[in-house]
Write a protein that holds these residues in place. Structure first.
Motif, PDB file in Angstrom:
ATOM      1  N   LEU A  72       0.827  -1.208   0.000  1.00 47.72           N
ATOM      2  CA  LEU A  72       0.000   0.000   0.000  1.00 47.72           C
ATOM      3  C   LEU A  72       0.860   1.255   0.000  1.00 47.72           C
ATOM      4  CD1 LEU A  72      -2.823  -1.024   2.486  1.00 47.72           C
ATOM      5  CD2 LEU A  72      -2.964  -0.833   0.009  1.00 47.72           C
ATOM      6  N   GLY A  73       1.981   1.202   0.689  1.00 48.07           N
ATOM      7  CA  GLY A  73       2.885   2.350   0.703  1.00 48.07           C
ATOM      8  C   GLY A  73       3.469   2.615  -0.671  1.00 48.07           C
ATOM      9  N   THR A  74       3.822   1.551  -1.356  1.00 48.81           N
ATOM     10  CA  THR A  74       4.375   1.689  -2.706  1.00 48.81           C
ATOM     11  C   THR A  74       3.323   2.246  -3.662  1.00 48.81           C
ATOM     12  OG1 THR A  74       5.840  -0.175  -2.289  1.00 48.81           O
ATOM     13  CG2 THR A  74       5.498   0.437  -4.583  1.00 48.81           C
ATOM     14  N   ALA A  75       2.097   1.728  -3.548  1.00 41.85           N
ATOM     15  CA  ALA A  75       1.021   2.224  -4.411  1.00 41.85           C
ATOM     16  C   ALA A  75       0.719   3.688  -4.111  1.00 41.85           C
ATOM     17  CB  ALA A  75      -0.231   1.377  -4.221  1.00 41.85           C
ATOM     18  N   GLY A  76       0.751   4.056  -2.862  1.00 36.79           N
ATOM     19  CA  GLY A  76       0.506   5.447  -2.484  1.00 36.79           C
ATOM     20  C   GLY A  76       1.581   6.378  -3.008  1.00 36.79           C
ATOM     21  N   ALA A  77       2.827   5.930  -2.942  1.00 39.94           N
ATOM     22  CA  ALA A  77       3.934   6.751  -3.447  1.00 39.94           C
ATOM     23  C   ALA A  77       3.821   6.919  -4.961  1.00 39.94           C
ATOM     24  CB  ALA A  77       5.267   6.117  -3.080  1.00 39.94           C
ATOM     25  N   ALA A  78       3.458   5.857  -5.651  1.00 37.20           N
ATOM     26  CA  ALA A  78       3.308   5.938  -7.108  1.00 37.20           C
ATOM     27  C   ALA A  78       2.163   6.884  -7.477  1.00 37.20           C
ATOM     28  CB  ALA A  78       3.051   4.553  -7.690  1.00 37.20           C
ATOM     29  N   ALA A  79       1.078   6.832  -6.725  1.00 32.96           N
ATOM     30  CA  ALA A  79      -0.052   7.727  -6.996  1.00 32.96           C
ATOM     31  C   ALA A  79       0.329   9.179  -6.730  1.00 32.96           C
ATOM     32  CB  ALA A  79      -1.253   7.327  -6.137  1.00 32.96           C
ATOM     33  N   ALA A  80       1.105   9.407  -5.689  1.00 36.35           N
ATOM     34  CA  ALA A  80       1.528  10.775  -5.373  1.00 36.35           C
ATOM     35  C   ALA A  80       2.420  11.336  -6.474  1.00 36.35           C
ATOM     36  CB  ALA A  80       2.263  10.795  -4.039  1.00 36.35           C
ATOM     37  N   VAL A  81       3.309  10.516  -6.993  1.00 37.76           N
ATOM     38  CA  VAL A  81       4.189  10.964  -8.074  1.00 37.76           C
ATOM     39  C   VAL A  81       3.371  11.237  -9.336  1.00 37.76           C
ATOM     40  CG1 VAL A  81       6.038  10.233  -9.623  1.00 37.76           C
ATOM     41  CG2 VAL A  81       6.250   9.864  -7.168  1.00 37.76           C
TER      42      VAL A  81
END
Length: 64
Positions: free
Chosen positions: A18-27
């Motif tokens: 979930l952290g990785t997906a959140g970081a990708a969405a933020a970028v």
């Protein structure tokens, strides 16, 4: 006590995913926001409907 280890691993993997997906969405949204700001800064010279090649192709596909 042995059941606590697998749950901990699962929770860790879930949080990491979930952290990785959140970081990708933020970028992705940050990049999109920059492009949108550039487009908004340019003056809009068009007015109303603009017919283009891809619009004409779409209309051709909707004919019965």
């Amino acid at each position: 006590m042995k059941s606590a280890k697998p749950n901990t691993r699962r929770n860790f993997l879930l949080a990491a995913g979930l952290g990785t997906a959140g970081a990708a969405a933020a970028v992705a949204t940050a990049t999109r926001g920059v492009k949108g700001a550039k487009e908004a800064a340019s003056p809009d010279t068009s007015s109303g409907y603009r017919d283009s090649e891809h619009i004409r192709k779409y209309y051709e596909t909707t004919k019965v």
